[in-house]
Each structure stands twice: as structure tokens, then as C-alpha cells.
Design a protein around this motif. Structure first.
Motif, PDB file in Angstrom:
ATOM      1  N   LEU A 154     -51.160   9.234 -33.374  1.00  0.00           N
ATOM      2  CA  LEU A 154     -50.004   8.468 -32.897  1.00  0.00           C
ATOM      3  C   LEU A 154     -48.763   9.313 -33.199  1.00  0.00           C
ATOM      4  N   CYS A 155     -48.133   9.831 -32.153  1.00  0.00           N
ATOM      5  CA  CYS A 155     -46.983  10.720 -32.346  1.00  0.00           C
ATOM      6  C   CYS A 155     -45.725   9.906 -32.665  1.00  0.00           C
ATOM      7  N   ALA A 156     -44.710  10.588 -33.184  1.00  0.00           N
ATOM      8  CA  ALA A 156     -43.478   9.892 -33.573  1.00  0.00           C
ATOM      9  C   ALA A 156     -42.280  10.792 -33.341  1.00  0.00           C
ATOM     10  N   LEU A 157     -41.122  10.172 -33.191  1.00  0.00           N
ATOM     11  CA  LEU A 157     -39.870  10.930 -33.178  1.00  0.00           C
ATOM     12  C   LEU A 157     -39.170  10.697 -34.501  1.00  0.00           C
TER      13      LEU A 157
ATOM     14  N   VAL B 128     -33.498  16.133 -33.856  1.00  0.00           N
ATOM     15  CA  VAL B 128     -34.712  15.324 -33.650  1.00  0.00           C
ATOM     16  C   VAL B 128     -35.957  16.202 -33.693  1.00  0.00           C
ATOM     17  N   GLY B 129     -37.006  15.678 -34.295  1.00  0.00           N
ATOM     18  CA  GLY B 129     -38.295  16.363 -34.305  1.00  0.00           C
ATOM     19  C   GLY B 129     -39.365  15.475 -33.688  1.00  0.00           C
ATOM     20  N   PHE B 130     -40.305  16.116 -33.011  1.00  0.00           N
ATOM     21  CA  PHE B 130     -41.473  15.399 -32.471  1.00  0.00           C
ATOM     22  C   PHE B 130     -42.597  15.647 -33.461  1.00  0.00           C
ATOM     23  N   MET B 131     -43.093  14.579 -34.060  1.00  0.00           N
ATOM     24  CA  MET B 131     -44.106  14.723 -35.110  1.00  0.00           C
ATOM     25  C   MET B 131     -45.486  14.394 -34.560  1.00  0.00           C
ATOM     26  N   ASN B 132     -46.361  15.384 -34.653  1.00  0.00           N
ATOM     27  CA  ASN B 132     -47.742  15.257 -34.181  1.00  0.00           C
ATOM     28  C   ASN B 132     -48.601  15.478 -35.417  1.00  0.00           C
ATOM     29  N   ALA B 133     -48.781  14.414 -36.187  1.00  0.00           N
ATOM     30  CA  ALA B 133     -49.441  14.573 -37.492  1.00  0.00           C
ATOM     31  C   ALA B 133     -50.256  13.330 -37.837  1.00  0.00           C
TER      32      ALA B 133
ATOM     33  N   ARG C 124     -49.352   3.908 -39.992  1.00  0.00           N
ATOM     34  CA  ARG C 124     -49.373   4.159 -41.441  1.00  0.00           C
ATOM     35  C   ARG C 124     -49.358   5.671 -41.712  1.00  0.00           C
ATOM     36  N   LEU C 125     -50.159   6.395 -40.940  1.00  0.00           N
ATOM     37  CA  LEU C 125     -50.214   7.848 -41.129  1.00  0.00           C
ATOM     38  C   LEU C 125     -48.875   8.503 -40.787  1.00  0.00           C
ATOM     39  N   ALA C 126     -48.204   7.995 -39.756  1.00  0.00           N
ATOM     40  CA  ALA C 126     -46.917   8.593 -39.360  1.00  0.00           C
ATOM     41  C   ALA C 126     -45.924   8.523 -40.527  1.00  0.00           C
ATOM     42  N   TRP C 127     -45.875   7.390 -41.198  1.00  0.00           N
ATOM     43  CA  TRP C 127     -44.974   7.261 -42.353  1.00  0.00           C
ATOM     44  C   TRP C 127     -45.395   8.197 -43.488  1.00  0.00           C
ATOM     45  N   GLU C 128     -46.706   8.307 -43.672  1.00  0.00           N
ATOM     46  CA  GLU C 128     -47.215   9.182 -44.733  1.00  0.00           C
ATOM     47  C   GLU C 128     -46.762  10.628 -44.498  1.00  0.00           C
ATOM     48  N   TYR C 129     -46.888  11.084 -43.233  1.00  0.00           N
ATOM     49  CA  TYR C 129     -46.512  12.474 -42.940  1.00  0.00           C
ATOM     50  C   TYR C 129     -45.003  12.658 -42.973  1.00  0.00           C
ATOM     51  N   LEU C 130     -44.252  11.624 -42.596  1.00  0.00           N
ATOM     52  CA  LEU C 130     -42.798  11.736 -42.717  1.00  0.00           C
ATOM     53  C   LEU C 130     -42.437  11.985 -44.189  1.00  0.00           C
ATOM     54  N   ARG C 131     -43.078  11.243 -45.090  1.00  0.00           N
ATOM     55  CA  ARG C 131     -42.788  11.415 -46.528  1.00  0.00           C
ATOM     56  C   ARG C 131     -43.159  12.816 -46.986  1.00  0.00           C
ATOM     57  N   PHE C 132     -44.257  13.330 -46.433  1.00  0.00           N
ATOM     58  CA  PHE C 132     -44.653  14.700 -46.783  1.00  0.00           C
ATOM     59  C   PHE C 132     -43.528  15.669 -46.399  1.00  0.00           C
ATOM     60  N   TYR C 133     -43.035  15.554 -45.168  1.00  0.00           N
ATOM     61  CA  TYR C 133     -41.977  16.473 -44.733  1.00  0.00           C
ATOM     62  C   TYR C 133     -40.713  16.288 -45.580  1.00  0.00           C
ATOM     63  N   GLN C 134     -40.369  15.004 -45.863  1.00  0.00           N
ATOM     64  CA  GLN C 134     -39.158  14.751 -46.662  1.00  0.00           C
ATOM     65  C   GLN C 134     -39.265  15.418 -48.034  1.00  0.00           C
TER      66      GLN C 134
ATOM     67  N   HIS D 288     -33.326  14.446 -45.364  1.00  0.00           N
ATOM     68  CA  HIS D 288     -32.659  13.260 -44.796  1.00  0.00           C
ATOM     69  C   HIS D 288     -33.300  12.806 -43.488  1.00  0.00           C
ATOM     70  N   ALA D 289     -34.511  13.279 -43.243  1.00  0.00           N
ATOM     71  CA  ALA D 289     -35.204  12.893 -42.001  1.00  0.00           C
ATOM     72  C   ALA D 289     -35.535  11.403 -42.040  1.00  0.00           C
ATOM     73  N   GLU D 290     -35.466  10.758 -40.890  1.00  0.00           N
ATOM     74  CA  GLU D 290     -35.820   9.336 -40.854  1.00  0.00           C
ATOM     75  C   GLU D 290     -36.661   9.030 -39.614  1.00  0.00           C
ATOM     76  N   MET D 291     -37.494   8.011 -39.757  1.00  0.00           N
ATOM     77  CA  MET D 291     -38.358   7.615 -38.649  1.00  0.00           C
ATOM     78  C   MET D 291     -37.512   6.961 -37.562  1.00  0.00           C
ATOM     79  N   VAL D 292     -37.622   7.439 -36.326  1.00  0.00           N
ATOM     80  CA  VAL D 292     -36.920   6.795 -35.210  1.00  0.00           C
ATOM     81  C   VAL D 292     -37.883   5.821 -34.533  1.00  0.00           C
ATOM     82  N   THR D 293     -39.019   6.338 -34.100  1.00  0.00           N
ATOM     83  CA  THR D 293     -39.998   5.446 -33.463  1.00  0.00           C
ATOM     84  C   THR D 293     -41.358   6.138 -33.388  1.00  0.00           C
ATOM     85  N   THR D 294     -42.390   5.331 -33.366  1.00  0.00           N
ATOM     86  CA  THR D 294     -43.728   5.866 -33.096  1.00  0.00           C
ATOM     87  C   THR D 294     -44.067   5.543 -31.631  1.00  0.00           C
ATOM     88  N   GLY D 295     -45.078   6.202 -31.090  1.00  0.00           N
ATOM     89  CA  GLY D 295     -45.430   6.035 -29.678  1.00  0.00           C
ATOM     90  C   GLY D 295     -45.869   4.617 -29.339  1.00  0.00           C
TER      91      GLY D 295
END
Ligand SMILES: Cc1cc2nc3c(=O)[nH]c(=O)nc-3n(C[C@H](O)[C@H](O)[C@H](O)COP(=O)(O)OP(=O)(O)OC[C@H]3O[C@@H](n4cnc5c(N)ncnc54)[C@H](O)[C@@H]3O)c2cc1C
Length: 454
Positions: free
Chosen positions: A197-200, A249-254, A277-287, A295-302
Motif C-alpha cells: 500500500l503506497c503512501a505520499l 513530497v515523497g512517494f513511499m513504496n515500502a 499499519r506498515l505505511a506508518w511503521e516505515y514512515l517512522r523508520f525514515y523519520q 519532519h516528514a509527515e503522512m499525507v495519505t495512503t492509497g
């Protein structure tokens, strides 16, 4: 227990072509067929065109050149050039990305793609119905002809009759409804490529980030370290990663959702929850682990699960890995392509990561300047008269599917299927007995890159 549903529903007639699915394949098919004079109905289950590129937030086009020349032409080239002209590509992207460079992805703005496709469809005169699903088909299975497709949307059920039909649903939904043969996902039942599930993600300090550090290769050491430290809920070493798709903006494929079945609703529904759930986990990894993402923040998942593989239709021809290795050219070639075989890990073992890596980087990978052909016959469900498939569900073996499943190839297949449908109507031909010389000529006139084949 079964309940027999019998219902009188309205019938609509007068269309030349119904296209099911408005992803890259379906848009190319519908718009190109309409430009050639057909009366086209395009039905899309979501509220926008673009499929995985918009609703699935896969905001990058796969490589369109082979280091020497652009191998992707026609409608897809028109789309990427228009995206550039209109400022829908990030400012660091230059035309070299898609016109010449070897294995270079072209990121884009998903809202820009939605707007452009709306406009191109309207200009071409395509009738688009959003929030509309193909849910049943009326076929003559003896002669393998489709008589109509049942659609469902907020207005209820309708049977739409047309002369021709294209399945561009990604999951071969229309082909399955018609009773065409197909193969289930995977090398076998245990080895199915997992979706993501990709995310911005917003707030990325791209100007502080060394782009090499954020490539799949560059970030691998940090991923491995985090896996070994137990940071992730699953020890997955294969993370495509974060791609710059805007100023901040980043496109997260994780995050792989292993063992999900895209054509089983229960599995897909649970997969969406796990994907978020995984999208949030990977966002935390990058942060926490990558410079520039503090200062990256979740905008939306697909809104759509990022399904990499599900059904593949059994076509008049099955494009194979042997064809890919031979850089085969076909007399009925409707496109050429140059992307590596990209089959993600089937599970979290190191063995799988090695297998993926070798397959992507070594195993017969096309060198700069090389390409292979995509023949027309992979778009025709075996024996069918007025039904075509295009995009992810076209007929190929699992390895070459790992190359041609992407947006530029899907769009080229869509353009060819739409053109073939119009030709079949104009010249009284069928899908499986089409004059492919005429088709190739027509595609060349539409800008397809189709070098002469001996
Ligand atoms: C995680 C992930 C990352 C990827 N990364 C890249 C990348 O970087 N670059 C790239 O080029 N490609 C990438 N791909 C591949 C690519 O995005 C897809 O394979 C490609 O979009 C397939 O195109 P398509 O038109 O066949 O299907 P899709 O894009 O899936 O479009 C199918 C459309 O059909 C609609 N639909 C489905 N069922 C029905 C129905 N019954 N009735 C009406 N409509 C229906 C869907 O809503 C959807 O809009 C990636 C894929 C995934 C999953």
C-alpha cells in the motif's frame, strides 16, 4: 446455500467499445479508440482515471528509454510530455529521464495525472462513468463472443451492449466474468508477489538529502540495521523506498503485505488494514533513521491496494522469459520495452532477498540499447472474437510479467488493444484473426516506436 438473483435491468445500446478499468491501459485504450472514431464507454470503479498511478499512489513511471533511445511512444509519450509541459513533474526531472536514460524512473504528481487524463478523455469524446463496476457479462461461450456487460453504480444495474470489449481491470475481472481462461497469481500457490500500500509523505527536506543515499541500494545498510535491531514488525529486507515526487513530497513504496490474495475480498480488506499499519511503521523508520525525514509527515495512503500480480489471461500467445532473454522481435509487435524483471520477495528470508536481487540485477538483464518485443497476440484471450485484455492481466509467464506489468507497458498495450478493436469493427475482423500488419501500420502512425522487424 445459494440465493438465485433474477432481476429485470435496463439495456443500453449503441456503443462500439466498452473499456472496463481506467488505469494506464484502459485510458490509453479508450482515448485512442475514441480518437479513431469509435463511440467509447470507459467504466472505472473509483472516482478518477489513472488506476495504480493515481488511486494507488504509484507516482512514478517506469523506465521508458534504454540508455540510447526512447522505446515507449504513442499515447504514453504524449502523457509524459504533457505532464512535463504542465509542471506536473518535479522540478529536478528533465526530459532525459524518459527520452534517453537507462533504467530511469520518472516521478510525477498524481493530481496532475488525474486532471490531464480527465481532459484527454473529454477531448477525445470518451464517455467516462466513475464509481461504476463491470459485475457480470452476457456471452456466447460457444462462439466466444461477448454480447454485453452488466455494470453497477449508484443508478443500479445496467446491461451495456457494444461491438467490442477491453478488459483493463488489472485483475482480469471482465475476462473472468466472460469465462475466458486465466492463470492465478504467482509462480505457484506459495510464491505470490506481495502487494504494497503506497503512501505520499510530506515535509521531506529533499534539499538536504543526498539522492544516492535514498535509492534502494543507498538505503539498504540502514534497512538491514533496523531489521537486525527488530525495528519492523516483519524482517523484510526488500524495501523499494522513498522517491522524490515533489518539492517536499515523497512517494513511499515500502512494506510488503505477504500472502494477500487480491481477488478475495476478505484477504484484500485485511491487506488494506495491514498496509496502512506498515505505511506508518516505515514512515517512522525514515523519520528516525534517515537524514532529511525528521519532519516528514503522512499525507495519505492509497485508495487502491498496490497489487503487483493477480490473474493473467491465457492468450493467443504467452510472452515468455525465453522471449525476453532472446530479445525476441515479433512480426505482430505492438510495442517494444526495456525494463528488468522485477519480482519482489515472496517472504522475509534472506534467500528470497538474494533471489530478487539476482533476478533484478543479473539474470538476463537488458543492457543499454537493448529491448524486446511485445506481440499483439498476448492481448487476445485465446479464441475470443471481440474481447481484448491490456495491462497487468495480459498473457505472459510470471517472469516476463515482472517486466511488462508497469505503467508505460500497460499504456502501450492499451493503445494497441483500442486500435485493434476499432480495426476489427471497421474491417469486419475478429480479435483472434486480426490483420496485424494493418494494426502495426496504424500504431506507427500514432507514434508507437516499432522498428522494422525481419
Ligand atoms: C506497489 C507498486 C509499485 C509500482 N511501481 C511502479 C512504478 O514505479 N512505475 C510504474 O510504471 N509502474 C509501477 N507499478 C506497476 C503499475 O502501477 C501497474 O501494474 C499498472 O498501473 C497496471 O496498469 P493497468 O492499467 O493494467 O491496471 P491498474 O493501474 O491497476 O488499473 C486498473 C483499473 O481498473 C479499475 N477496475 C478494477 N476492477 C474494475 C471493474 N470490475 N470495473 C471497472 N473498473 C475496475 C481499477 O479501479 C483501476 O483503476 C507498481 C505497482 C505496484 C502495485
Amino acid at each position: 446455500m445459494e440465493y438465485h438473483l433474477s432481476k429485470r435491468i435496463p439495456v443500453e445500446e449503441g456503443y462500439d467499445l466498452v473499456v472496463a478499468g481506467g488505469g494506464p491501459a484502459g485510458c490509453a485504450a479508450a482515448i485512442c479508440a475514441s480518437r479513431l472514431g469509435a463511440k467509447v464507454l470507459l467504466v472505472e470503479a473509483t472516482g478518477c482515471l489513472g488506476g495504480m498511478g493515481t488511486s494507488g499512489l504509484v507516482t512514478a513511471f517506469d523506465p521508458m528509454a534504454n540508455g540510447e533511445m526512447m522505446v515507449v511512444g504513442g499515447f504514453m509519450r504524449e502523457v509524459v510530455e504533457a505532464m512535463y509541459e504542465r509542471g506536473f513533474l518535479p522540478s529536478y526531472v528533465t526530459p532525459e529521464f524518459w527520452r534517453r536514460l537507462y533504467h530511469r524512473w520518472t516521478p510525477f504528481n498524481a493530481e496532475g495525472l488525474k486532471l490531464l487524463l480527465d481532459e484527454l478523455a473529454a477531448e477525445a469524446g470518451v464517455e467516462v462513468r466513475f464509481f461504476t463496476k463491470a459485475v457480470e457479462a452476457d456471452v456466447d461461450s460457444e462462439t466466444r463472443r461477448v454480447n454485453g456487460v452488466v455494470l453497477h453504480n449508484v443508478d443500479g444495474f445496467t446491461l451495456v451492449r457494444a461491438q467490442t470489449y477491453i478488459d483493463a481491470t488489472g485483475d482480469a475481472i471482465l475476462s473472468e466474468l466472460c469465462g475466458a481462461d486465466y492463470l492465478e497469481a504467482g509462480r505457484d500457490t506459495e510464491h505470490i508477489m506481495p502487494p504494497t500500500l503506497c503512501a505520499l509523505v510530506g515535509g521531506v527536506a529533499w534539499d538536504r538529502i543526498e539522492l544516492d543515499a535514498i535509492t534502494p541500494k543507498g538505503q539498504q545498510a540502514a534497512i538491514e540495521q533496523a531489521v537486525d535491531a527488530g525495528f519492523f514488525s516483519q524482517p523484510d529486507r526488500h524495501v523499494p523506498g522513498m522517491f522524490r515526487s515533489g518539492e517536499t513530497v515523497g512517494f513511499m513504496n515500502a512494506g510488503h503485505v505477504f500472502h494477500m490474495n487480491a481477488v478475495k475480498n476478505k484477504s484484500l480488506s485485511q491487506g488494506m488494514m495491514q498496509g496502512r499499519r506498515l505505511a506508518w511503521e516505515y514512515l517512522r523508520f525514515y523519520q528516525q533513521h534517515m537524514d532529511g525525514f525528521q519532519h516528514a509527515e503522512m499525507v495519505t495512503t492509497g485508495a487502491l491496494m498496490g497489487v503487483r500480480e493477480s490473474r493473467r489471461v491465457v492468450g493467443e500467445y504467452q510472452l515468455s522469459f525465453a522471449d525476453y532473454l532472446a530479445r525476441r522481435r515479433f512480426p505482430d509487435q505492438i510495442a517494444i520495452f526495456a525494463k528488468a524483471v522485477d519480482i519482489h520477495v515472496y517472504d522475509c528470508t534472506e534467500e528470497q532477498y538474494r533471489r530478487y536481487y539476482e533476478e533484478f540485477h543479473d539474470s538476463g538483464r537488458l543492457a543499454p540499447g537493448e529491448w524486446f518485443g511485445i506481440p499483439y497476440r498476448i492481448l487476445v484471450p485465446k479464441g475470443w472474437q471481440n474481447l481484448w485484455v491490456a495491462g497487468r492481466c495480459a498473457s505472459s509467464d510470471i517472469q516476463v510479467h515482472g517486466s511488462i506489468r508497469v505503467q508505460p507497458a500497460a499504456a502501450m498495450m492499451g493503445q494497441a488493444a483500442g486500435t485493434a478493436a476499432v480495426q476489427a469493427m471497421n474491417f469486419g475482423e475478429t480479435a483472434c484473426s486480426l490483420d496485424t500488419d494493418r494494426l502495426v501500420d496504424s500504431l506507427r502512425q500514432q507514434g508507437a516506436v516499432l522498428p522494422e522487424t525481419p
